[in-house]
Enzyme design. Structure first.
Site, PDB file in Angstrom:
ATOM      1  CG  ASP A 176      23.617  -9.577  30.310  1.00 40.99           C
ATOM      2  OD1 ASP A 176      22.521  -9.381  29.740  1.00 40.99           O
ATOM      3  OD2 ASP A 176      24.683  -9.083  29.898  1.00 40.99           O
ATOM      4  CG  ASP A 225      20.294  -7.391  25.625  1.00 45.49           C
ATOM      5  OD1 ASP A 225      20.363  -7.847  26.779  1.00 45.49           O
ATOM      6  OD2 ASP A 225      20.861  -6.350  25.277  1.00 45.49           O
TER       7      ASP A 225
END
Ligand code: NAG
Ligand code: NAG
Length: 443
Positions: free
Chosen positions: A324, A125
């Site tokens: 992201d 992440d």
């Protein structure tokens, strides 16, 4: 002769177990299609969560359409979370962030923890700083792979009077152990700050600080832990600063792909040199996120007319564009999305537009748009159809796989998501404050 035969049989068995994911041992149910190569040097294989090698595949018997709709709905929560990320105190590290929402992680890497090593498939992440693992005795952890700290000779707790403990938000001292609680999507975790050697590919990182989860409620905790690639004080980047110099790149495999050549390459060595770069921007209000300056969008060769304010970076409000890895479909703020969508529709002429869940630009005829390009300051990221169109395998519907940012969010945040990054090398060069992107087929 007999012993040669036995040796051959033994070798064949070994090859067989390697090819069929034997390395993951008890974590894997054997899948015939799975062959996950070894992690070499400082390069880790990146697996999509629904790949045959993933023991964390969501158990769905749903149709393609239902899956697409569900992923978009989960994304919505993720985008809300990214938009709400505002660090309370700039110097305090979020191992335990405030409230947040997360879903099933999309991409996984193999991490060895402890001595002797126990293997986990941790969620990658880029918008998180934390690392944490479900630990032995955990009450309510979703997976069956728990880290047995008592079997690791290098495992240690982190004392309360340490800088690491002070960097964790809302930590509480219990019997001189540094503990913290955290809300995570619909879940809450209780964890103890801990230290052990972790190994990424062939690189050992002794004394790595992470949260050892002792209790979890709800279902949104990644089953085998989380590895954040954000850039705060207790992140992987800061804890491996000497080795990796805050530099990494990845190539994300397509989620339709059954091959496993996606990669995470850590450190400045062997990174591509010849690529276009755009400045990495830092937003003090969202210090772990990777901001870039998106200046325009091309549909085919046409630069669409987007009001500049929709793309502008603003460090006081947190508006701008982030890269992201945890969001699946790119989200653009309303005026930018509408401009792109309208150009799409104009190109499709009189073909009837339909919708699918939150996607509002779908067709039952082939889409004729050859490319979509995100124009960043100094760098154009051009995508082939596979990176911006979703095709149903069962029906003939095709959708533009980009959506408007949720309109309940006032942040003005554009998110360049993983589907659009697939089959590109994305290089995060933090020391030189730049991000490079180049096409690279990796699935
Ligand atoms: C975490 O929550 C539990 C109750 O659910 C509480 O007993 C404990 O003290 C909390 N720990 C921290 C570090 O806040
Ligand atoms: C990106 O594309 C635009 C429009 O086609 C062009 O004017 C610009 O020079 C390109 N930028 C780079 C860095 O190649």
């Amino acid at each position: 002769m007999k012993s040669l035969c036995l040796t051959l049989i033994f070798l064949l068995l070994q090859l067989h177990s390697l090819a069929y994911g034997g390395r993951l041992g008890q974590h894997t149910t054997t899948q015939p299609e799975c062959s996950l190569p070894k992690d070499e040097g400082s390069t880790l294989r990146v697996i999509h969560v629904s790949s045959p090698c993933s023991p964390l595949k969501p158990k769905t018997s749903e149709s393609w359409e239902e899956n697409v709709i569900q992923m978009l709905a989960q994304d919505q929560a993720r985008v809300n979370y990214l938009s709400s990320l505002v660090s309370a105190k700039k110097s305090v590290a979020p191992v335990a962030w405030g409230r947040q929402i997360m879903q099933t992680p999309t991409y996984l890497v193999r991490v060895n923890v402890g001595t002797p090593a126990q293997t986990f498939l941790m969620a990658l992440d880029t918008s998180s700083d934390a690392a944490w693992l479900p630990c032995n005795g955990c009450l309510g952890c979703p997976g069956t792979s728990l880290f047995a700290s008592d079997r690791s000779v290098s495992f240690k707790g982190v004392a309360c009077a340490t800088s690491q403990c002070h960097q964790v938000l809302n930590s509480v001292c219990v019997l001189n152990s540094c503990t913290f609680n955290q809300t995570y999507g619909g879940s809450t975790i209780a964890a103890t700050l801990s230290q052990d050697t972790i190994a990424l590919a062939q690189d050992p990182l002794p004394g790595y600080v992470f949260g050892c989860i002792t209790k979890a409620t709800g279902t949104s905790v990644p089953a085998q832990g989380l590895l954040g690639l954000g850039r705060g004080p207790l992140s992987l980047l800061s804890q491996s600063q000497n080795l990796y110099k805050s530099t990494f790149s990845y190539c994300l495999p397509s989620f339709k792909s059954s091959s496993f050549s996606g990669q995470l390459r850590l450190g400045p060595i062997a990174q591509p040199q010849k690529m276009q770069f755009t400045p990495l921007l830092k937003n003090p209000r969202r210090s772990s996120l990777y901001y870039v300056n998106l200046i325009g969008i091309k549909v085919g060769r046409k630069v669409v007319d987007i009001p500049p304010a929709a793309l502008a970076f603003d460090s006081t409000t947190g508006a701008g564009t982030v890269i992201d890895s945890g969001t699946v479909y790119t989200r653009l703020v309303q005026p930018a999305y509408i401009a792109v969508r309208d150009e799409f529709r104009r190109r499709m002429g009189r073909a009837t537009v339909t919708s699918l869940g939150g996607f509002d630009t779908c067709y039952n005829v082939p889409i004729k748009i050859p490319s979509l390009t995100f124009m960043f300051q100094g760098m154009n990221m051009s995508m082939a159809q596979d990176s911006f169109l979703l095709h149903s395998s069962s029906s003939s519907i095709t959708c533009l796989a980009i959506a408007a940012a949720p309109d309940n969010v006032n942040s003005g945040l554009n998110v360049i998501a993983s589907m659009q990054q697939q089959n590109h090398r994305v290089l995060f060069d933090v020391p030189n404050s730049r991000l490079g992107i180049a096409r690279e087929p990796c699935s």
